[in-house]
Design a protein around this motif. Structure first.
Motif, PDB file in Angstrom:
ATOM      1  N   LEU A   1      -0.713 -10.186   0.571  1.00  0.00           N
ATOM      2  CA  LEU A   1      -1.386  -9.542   1.698  1.00  0.00           C
ATOM      3  C   LEU A   1      -2.319 -10.483   2.464  1.00  0.00           C
TER       4      LEU A   1
ATOM      5  N   LYS B   1       0.851  -1.190   0.000  1.00  0.00           N
ATOM      6  CA  LYS B   1       0.000   0.000   0.000  1.00  0.00           C
ATOM      7  C   LYS B   1       0.884   1.236   0.000  1.00  0.00           C
TER       8      LYS B   1
ATOM      9  N   SER C   1      -3.260  -0.419   7.983  1.00  0.00           N
ATOM     10  CA  SER C   1      -4.284  -1.251   7.363  1.00  0.00           C
ATOM     11  C   SER C   1      -5.645  -0.902   7.955  1.00  0.00           C
TER      12      SER C   1
ATOM     13  N   GLU D   1      -2.195 -11.024   6.569  1.00  0.00           N
ATOM     14  CA  GLU D   1      -3.338 -10.718   7.438  1.00  0.00           C
ATOM     15  C   GLU D   1      -3.773 -11.948   8.231  1.00  0.00           C
TER      16      GLU D   1
ATOM     17  N   SER E   1      -6.737  -4.936   9.296  1.00  0.00           N
ATOM     18  CA  SER E   1      -5.913  -5.779  10.163  1.00  0.00           C
ATOM     19  C   SER E   1      -4.988  -4.892  10.990  1.00  0.00           C
TER      20      SER E   1
ATOM     21  N   ASP F   1       0.017   1.248  -4.967  1.00  0.00           N
ATOM     22  CA  ASP F   1      -0.130  -0.139  -4.520  1.00  0.00           C
ATOM     23  C   ASP F   1       0.429  -1.097  -5.571  1.00  0.00           C
TER      24      ASP F   1
END
Length: 327
Positions: free
Chosen positions: A230, A214, A254, A234, A257, A221
C-alpha cells in the motif's frame, strides 16, 4: 575517443538489456479504441465448472460486454477451484473457462493473475503458453504490466506475500516454484513495481492483485499488503486497486489517498452474510452475492459499475481525475 565511446555505449546497452531481462514484471501492450477510450470487464474467484451460478454470471457478462464493446477481461485470481490445475491437460481448463465464457463479446484477451487456490495446484501449468494455444484468450503471468495509451495496468502476484500460506498451510500444499527464496522474491517484486510506477506517465494507474488490501468481507484486510504494498501505491498516485479473494462485490475509498479499492470476487460461490459490520470506514458499497464489474475509461473520467447475476446495476462509481462520485 571514438572507440571508447562505442565501448561505453555497448556496456550501457548490455546493462539495460540485463535490467529488462531480470525484471520480475513483464510488459505487454494493448490497443485502445479508435476514439482513445477503453472498456473492460473484471471477474474473480470463478473456476467451478459452471456451478454456484458461474454460468449465470458468464451469461450476463456476455450481455454487458456486447453493449460496452469491451477490449479485454481482467481476472483477479482463484481461477480454478479448489486446487488449481494439475497440468496443461487438466480438463478443468475447458470445463471452467473455455466452455463457460462462450459469448462472442467475451472472445477477447483475458489477463489473469494467480490466487491462493491456484497456488495449491500446478502453478507452472497456468503460466504455460500451451494454454494460450488451447484457448487464444488466455494470458496468465505472475506479475506483468499491460500498457495502453490512457492507462497502465500493474498485475501483481500477491499470494507469496501472505504469511499463513508459509507458516500455517494446514492441510494444503502450495507450489512455491519460482518464488523461493521468498524474501528475495518479494523484495525484488516490490522494487520492480516501485520503479515501474515511478516511470509511468499513464493518465490512469491501476493495480490488480488477488488479495484484498482493504475489505469488510470474510478475509478482511490483508495486513502484509497493507504494510508492504500500500505505501508504494499511495506514493505513486495509483487510482484503483482491483482484487478478488473475498467472494463479494465491494467498493471502499482510501481515507489517506486517492485510491479506490474495488473487489470483484463474485464469479461463482459467494459468502452470504459474511462481513464485518464494525469495520465500515471508507465503505461505499458491499454486496454479498455473485456478480462482476465493468470499467469504462477515458482520458479524464472513468465509469465503474457492479452487476449481479441478473445483470442489474448495483453500484455506479464515476471518477474524474482527483474527484469521484458514487451512486
Amino acid at each position: 575517443m571514438a572507440g571508447l565511446s562505442k565501448s561505453v555505449l555497448l556496456v550501457a546497452c548490455c546493462c539495460l538489456c540485463f535490467l529488462s531481462v531480470s525484471s520480475l514484471i513483464e510488459r505487454l501492450e494493448h490497443p485502445v479504441k479508435d476514439d482513445g477510450s477503453l472498456s473492460f470487464m473484471v471477474i474473480g474467484d470463478w473456476g467451478r465448472k459452471g456451478k454456484y451460478n458461474q454460468s449465470q454470471v458468464a451469461l450476463q457478462m456476455g450481455r454487458v460486454s456486447e453493449r460496452l464493446n469491451i477490449d479485454f477481461v481482467i481476472c483477479t485470481g482463484d481461477n480454478f477451484y479448489d486446487d488449481g490445475l494439475t497440468s496443461v491437460n487438466d480438463p478443468a481448463f475447458e470445463k471452467s473457462f473455455s466452455k463457460i465464457y462462450t459469448a462472442k463479446s467475451l472472445q477477447k484477451q483475458w489477463y489473469n493473475v494467480l490466487g491462493n487456490h491456484d497456488y495449491r495446484g500446478n502453478v507452472e501449468a497456468q503460466l504455460d503458453p500451451i494454454l494460450g494455444s488451447i484457448d487464444r484468450r488466455w494470458i496468465c503471468k505472475r506479475s506483468f504490466i499491460v500498457n495502453t495509451e490512457i492507462a497502465e495496468f500493474f498485475f501483481i502476484d500477491t499470494t507469496p506475500f501472505v504469511d499463513k500460506y508459509f507458516l500455517n498451510p494446514k492441510d494444503h500444499t502450495y507450489d512455491w516454484r519460482g518464488v523461493l527464496p521468498r524474501k528475495d522474491y518479494l523484495s525484488k517484486l516490490l522494487k520492480d513495481l516501485e520503479l515501474a510506477l515511478q516511470d509511468s506517465t499513464a493518465n490512469w494507474k491501476i493495480v490488480v492483485g488477488h488479495h484484498t488490501i482493504k475489505s469488510i468481507g470474510h478475509h478482511g484486510d490483508t495486513k502484509e499488503l497493507a504494510r508492504q504494498l500500500l505505501p508504494i501505491l499511495e506514493e505513486n498516485n495509483v487510482d484503483l486497486y482491483i482484487n478478488g479473494h473475498d467472494h463479494c462485490l465491494q467498493h471502499m475509498s482510501s481515507t489517506s489517498s486517492q485510491i479506490q479499492f474495488l473487489t470483484s470476487g463474485g464469479g461463482s460461490k459467494a459468502w452470504k452474510g459474511d462481513f464485518d459490520e464494525l469495520n465500515r470506514k471508507g465503505t461505499k458499497f458491499y454486496y454479498d452475492g455473485q456478480g462482476f464489474m465493468s470499467v469504462e475509461l477515458e482520458q479524464s473520467n472513468a465509469k465503474i459499475v457492479f452487476y449481479d447475476i441478473f445483470g442489474k446495476r448495483l453500484h455506479v462509481l464515476d471518477l474524474f481525475k482527483g474527484v469521484y462520485s458514487a451512486m
